[in-house]
Structures are given as C-alpha cells and as structure tokens.
Write an enzyme that holds these catalytic residues in place. Structure first.
Site, PDB file in Angstrom:
ATOM      1  CE  LYS A 129      -1.748   2.879   2.710  1.00 23.80           C
ATOM      2  NZ  LYS A 129      -1.651   4.042   1.796  1.00 23.80           N
ATOM      3  CD  GLU A 131      12.605   4.153   8.547  1.00 28.09           C
ATOM      4  OE1 GLU A 131      12.529   5.116   9.360  1.00 28.09           O
ATOM      5  OE2 GLU A 131      12.653   4.285   7.325  1.00 28.09           O
TER       6      GLU A 131
HETATM    7  P1  ADP Z   1       3.349  10.643   6.685  1.00 29.04           P
HETATM    8  O1  ADP Z   1       3.010  11.686   7.679  1.00 29.04           O
HETATM    9  O2  ADP Z   1       4.776  10.510   6.383  1.00 29.04           O
HETATM   10  O3  ADP Z   1       2.463  10.652   5.478  1.00 29.04           O
HETATM   11  P2  ADP Z   1       1.806   8.443   7.623  1.00 29.04           P
HETATM   12  O4  ADP Z   1       2.138   7.527   8.741  1.00 29.04           O
HETATM   13  O5  ADP Z   1       0.568   9.242   7.741  1.00 29.04           O
HETATM   14  O6  ADP Z   1       3.096   9.301   7.436  1.00 29.04           O
HETATM   15  O7  ADP Z   1       1.718   7.643   6.262  1.00 29.04           O
HETATM   16  C1  ADP Z   1       2.597   6.593   5.902  1.00 29.04           C
HETATM   17  C2  ADP Z   1       1.785   5.518   5.212  1.00 29.04           C
HETATM   18  O8  ADP Z   1       0.828   4.998   6.139  1.00 29.04           O
HETATM   19  C3  ADP Z   1       0.976   6.013   4.012  1.00 29.04           C
HETATM   20  O9  ADP Z   1       0.946   5.005   3.026  1.00 29.04           O
HETATM   21  C4  ADP Z   1      -0.388   6.213   4.610  1.00 29.04           C
HETATM   22  O10 ADP Z   1      -1.441   6.162   3.660  1.00 29.04           O
HETATM   23  C5  ADP Z   1      -0.456   5.025   5.552  1.00 29.04           C
HETATM   24  N1  ADP Z   1      -1.468   5.123   6.621  1.00 29.04           N
HETATM   25  C6  ADP Z   1      -1.927   6.216   7.253  1.00 29.04           C
HETATM   26  N2  ADP Z   1      -2.844   5.876   8.174  1.00 29.04           N
HETATM   27  C7  ADP Z   1      -2.975   4.525   8.119  1.00 29.04           C
HETATM   28  C8  ADP Z   1      -3.752   3.554   8.825  1.00 29.04           C
HETATM   29  N3  ADP Z   1      -4.611   3.902   9.782  1.00 29.04           N
HETATM   30  N4  ADP Z   1      -3.586   2.253   8.517  1.00 29.04           N
HETATM   31  C9  ADP Z   1      -2.726   1.881   7.555  1.00 29.04           C
HETATM   32  N5  ADP Z   1      -1.959   2.736   6.869  1.00 29.04           N
HETATM   33  C10 ADP Z   1      -2.079   4.037   7.137  1.00 29.04           C
END
Ligand code: ADP
Length: 529
Positions: A223, A298
């Site tokens: 994803k 990470e």
């Molecule tokens: P950043 O602030 O660097 O975007 P995030 O942690 O929000 O960091 O995003 C990193 C990845 O995690 C992205 O692919 C985002 O879509 C995904 N993501 C965000 N929220 C969720 C969630 N609740 N479950 C799974 N993946 C998520």
C-alpha cells in the site's frame, strides 16, 4: 490488449482535470504555469513508455476500485492533477491478500536461484528505466530530477542486493545432546507480507521491503502513499515484465485505514512492514496483536547532528548540508537538531548559512535546482508553525523563515540560530528545509541533549578525534550514527531505529531475517539401521 493500447487508455484518463488550486491559494505564478506544461511533456513520455499506470494490481490484473471511486494524484510543484488512481478499501485488499496467499504456495517453493534471477531481471529493468522512473518521482513527489534518479539507483540497489542474498538463506545443524537425534534449523519465508510505505521515497521505501520479502519467498500486498502511488505502480509493472509471477506483487491504494485494517485483520497476512509516522506505526503495532503478526516499523526520528570544536569545519558544513537538506528536509534521517559546540558555533553558523544561501529552489525538472517543493500545504503549515514557535521564544532568523516567492508549497531554505531544546522545532520532526542550530558546552551536555527524546533513528557527529568518535557513537541511543558523514543510507548496511523510532532493520543481510521464520526440526531414532 497490447501494452501500447493500455498506455493510450491511461493517457486518455490522465489529463482530464488540469488544476486543483482552491480559491484559498494565490494564483499560479507564470513561471510555475510554464513548468506545468513541461511536466505534462514528461507525463506523456511516461505514458508512451507504459510506465504511467493508473490502476491497482491484484493477482497480476490491473484493476479499478470495485465501486469505481478514484483519487487524484497531484504534482506538488504546480498543483496539477497528473492522473487518478483507484480509491480502494477492504474488499479489494482482501482480494489482493487472497491473490498473494495463493501465489505464496508456489513462489515459496521456487528455487532460490530462480527467485534470484527474477529479482535480478527486475533490477535490470528498473535501471534501464532509470530516467523515466526518476521523472515519475519528480512529477508526483517534487524532488529535483537528479536526486530522483539517485533514488532510482538507491532503490534498485535493494533489489540487486537481495537478488544476491536470496541464495544465502542458510540453515544450521546443531550438535545433538542425544546420540540418536539430529537437530536442524531451517529458515522459511513468513508468508504474505503487508507493506505500507510513505511518500518521501516513492520507490526506495518499497524496494527496501519487497526486495528481501521476495528473496525469502514471501509474497506482498503493497500500500503506497496515496500522495505518490504512481512510482509504485510503475515498479510493479516492471516486476511483471521481469517475470515475477502474478500475485507475488500486489498494489492497492485508497482508504488508508480501511486497507490497513484489512491487512491487520487477515490471518493470512503474517507480517506487516511499515515506514511512516510514529502515530500510525503504533496503531499498526497494536492492530497486529490481534493475529500475532511479525512487525517491522521504521518511524519518525529527531536526529541530532553534533559538531564538536575539534571538527573540520568544511567537512562538518558539507555533511550537515547533506544530512539536513536532502529531499528538502523531508526524510526521517534528516538532521533535526544541529548542535554546535560553543567554540566553533559562530564560525559554523556563518559558513553553513553561506552554503545554504547558494541553494536553488524550484521545480524539480529545472536545471540546477537542489530544493523542490514540500509535499503539500499541510507540510508547509507545520513548518511555519514550528518556525513561529521558535522565533517567538528567542530563536534568530539567519536565513529564510518564510514561504518562497514561487508560491505553492515552496519554502525558503532556512537557518535559525540560538535555538533551545524546549522549542517545538527541537522536540519534533520539522520535515522541511529548516536548520535549527543549538549551542552546547561539553561532550556530556551534547549527549544529554541528543538522547533526551523518544526518537532514536539517526544521529550524526563531526569530530577529528578517533576516541571521541567511538565514545560518542557508543553512547548515542540511536540505530544509525554517521561520523564525519551526513549521507549514510545504503542497501548493504542495516537501517532502523531504537526507542520509538521503530523495530527491525531494513537493508543488508540483517534485513532478510525480518521475512524469515526459524524452524527447528528434530530427527529421532537415528541409530536404527
Ligand atoms: P506521513 O506523515 O509521512 O504521510 P503516515 O504515517 O501518515 O506518514 O503515512 C505513511 C503511510 O501509512 C501512508 O501510506 C499512509 O497512507 C499510511 N497510513 C496512514 N494511516 C494509516 C492507517 N490507519 N492504517 C494503515 N496505513 C495508514
């Protein structure tokens, strides 16, 4: 349908909507409008190369969302819509998991030599399409083209490295305490892996996970970030071209929490590997408990970059520039606190600021640009709020500290002096082109300040003393330490954090262990003839 026909269809879908600028934003400056025309030229070349994919990949088939919903992918430098991709959720993710699960039974039994050959072929294709992939990264992520092509070399390097490691998944034979037994240790792939990745390295964060997973015999559901899904899709297209069987690599995107929840809930997914924010990492770790999955995380950093009085000034300035401003400050190993000893403080701030002043800010496709835009408006607002907090508490602006005249999400490379440890900018990741410079007196002070955080990913030190290098590197509570060097990431070395910066290591021979289970086999009755 031929690849070319498919590409033409993508082309037709790609340029329907031109701009998403809201009335809240200032009008696009002329120079940016011109650049957006150039970006379209790059996009149509990517279409011709079959690398501008705008559907997800499930079981080897390119797929739309089942309800037809889409999300727009923007060029952060112009705000233009590059294309749309499917907005998927639980149903599509479950199908991707099933496809990966079915593919696992055969992929895990393919010989390591065959898996290695497939990965090597994938590496060759990534490298032969380096220019197009670099353009795609610049288009959706914004980093300067040279830097984007550097990411392709770096990202592809993980596939090459793990193609080689695939052949070295050794087991063990343990001397038995009983004469009629033989004790063996086998290493076997964990199974289906859910890989969730961020936008700042649209290719490398994926290859770093998928390379070792596939080398070990795992299959994956990727994803990517919804902000940068196109590089992931292009890489998946090349994986298919490399002969990696359908279902081994799947890519879904859309509703992040729905996709994440489906990956977490499925007993068929045996491992979650994630790069991103600490908050989401914690959620995933908690969610993985339901089915007791393996987890690698990470997460965010708060990297100290410590310049001692005995450092070589030129080396310290060059190293700190690299550690701070790579990807316009948008990496989890970016120097977040530049801590300089009082004897060299003024000289360092002066030389460092002069170097920062030479940076060229602009669209990633323009010649000579070293600093691109930030990923989105929220990122700029975060930078602004951190800078405001610092200056309101006494930090001095040496350079920048404001939006760039190019508009959009461009921010001026910034140097702040007299920053103190209690300012937000020294406690949380700014994730932007702002260099806060703090002052310290003694080595003990520096270590206390450096370790006074929940984060523990990267740290940097600059000193000409061999003894101090060892002493300080050992005392820093961090997973990675650069000594007289600001750019330390490589596929051959283990990357990962301690404390709340994460779990597990990526890259290097250690990166393989994350995707392997250890099985003990006891052979009994071995004395009978
Ligand atoms: P950043 O602030 O660097 O975007 P995030 O942690 O929000 O960091 O995003 C990193 C990845 O995690 C992205 O692919 C985002 O879509 C995904 N993501 C965000 N929220 C969720 C969630 N609740 N479950 C799974 N993946 C998520």
């Amino acid at each position: 349908m031929t690849l070319m026909m498919a590409s033409r269809m993508v082309a037709a879908r790609s340029f329907g909507v031109v701009s998403h600028l809201s009335s809240m934003q200032s009008p696009t400056p002329l120079s940016v409008r011109q650049l957006s025309m150039d970006a379209k030229g790059f996009a149509s070349r990517l279409v011709d190369a079959g690398l501008l994919r705008s559907q997800a990949l499930i079981g080897g088939k390119w797929s739309d969302a089942y309800d037809g919903k889409t999300i727009e992918v923007h060029n952060p430098a112009t705000g233009d819509v590059i294309t749309t991709v499917p907005c998927m959720g639980q149903n599509e993710t479950n199908d991707a998991i099933s496809a990966a699960y079915n593919a696992f039974s055969s992929w895990s039994k393919v010989t390591s030599v065959e898996r290695s050959k497939c990965l090597r072929k994938w590496y060759d294709l990534l490298i032969s399409h380096k220019e197009e992939l670099g353009q795609l990264i610049t288009l959706e992520q914004g980093k300067p083209l040279q830097e984007a092509m550097g990411e392709v070399t770096y990202g592809a390097g993980f596939i090459e490295f793990f193609a080689e490691e695939a052949k070295r998944v050794y087991g063990d034979i343990i001397p038995s305490p009983l004469a009629d037994r033989r004790l063996l240790v086998l290493k076997q792939p964990v199974g289906v892996v859910g890989a969730i990745t961020p936008w700042n390295f649209p290719l490398a964060m994926i290859t770093r996970k998928v390379g070792p997973a596939l080398a070990c015999g795992c299959t994956v559901v990727i994803k990517p970030s919804e902000l940068t899904p196109l590089t992931a899709l292009a890489a998946a297209e090349l994986a298919l071209q490399a002969g990696i069987p359908p279902g081994v690599v799947n890519v879904v995107m859309g509703n992040a929490s729905a996709i994440g929840d489906a990956l977490l809930a499925s007993p068929q997914v045996r491992k979650i590997t994630f790069t991103g924010s600490t908050a989401v990492g914690k959620k995933l770790m908690a969610g993985a408990a339901g089915t007791v999955k393996k987890v690698s995380l990470e997460l965010g950093g708060n990297a100290p970059c410590i310049v001692f009085d005995d450092a070589d000034l030129d080396v310290a300035v060059k190293g700190t520039l690299g550690a701070k401003f790579r990807n316009t400050g948008q990496t989890c190993v970016c120097a977040n606190r530049i801590m300089v000893q009082e004897g060299i403080y003024e000289k360092f701030v002066d030389a460092f600021s002069k170097a920062v002043q030479k940076f060229q800010v602009g669209h990633g496709f323009s010649e000579g640009v070293t600093q691109g835009p930030l990923i989105n408006e929220a990122a700029v607002q975060k930078v602004e709020s951190f800078v405001k907090d610092a200056t309101s508490k006494g930090a001095k602006v040496v350079l920048g500290a404001k939006r760039h005249s190019l508009g959009m999400t461009f921010y001026e490379p910034t140097v702040l002096s007299d920053v103190k440890s209690d300012m937000i900018i020294a406690r949380e990741e700014v994730f932007g082109p702002v260099a806060p410079v703090l002052r310290f007196k003694t080595e003990d002070d520096a270590l206390r300040m450096a370790n006074d955080t929940n984060a523990g990913l990267a740290a940097y030190i600059f000193t000409n003393s061999v003894q101090r290098s060892w002493r300080v590197a050992e005392a820093l509570e961090y997973g990675l330490v650069g000594v007289n060097e600001g750019l330390i990431s490589t596929e051959v070395a283990p990357f990962g954090g301690v404390k709340q910066s994460g779990l597990g290591r990526e890259g290097s021979k250690y990166g393989m262990d994350e995707y392997l289970e250890i099985k003990y086999v006891c052979l009994g009755n071995m004395n009978s003839k």
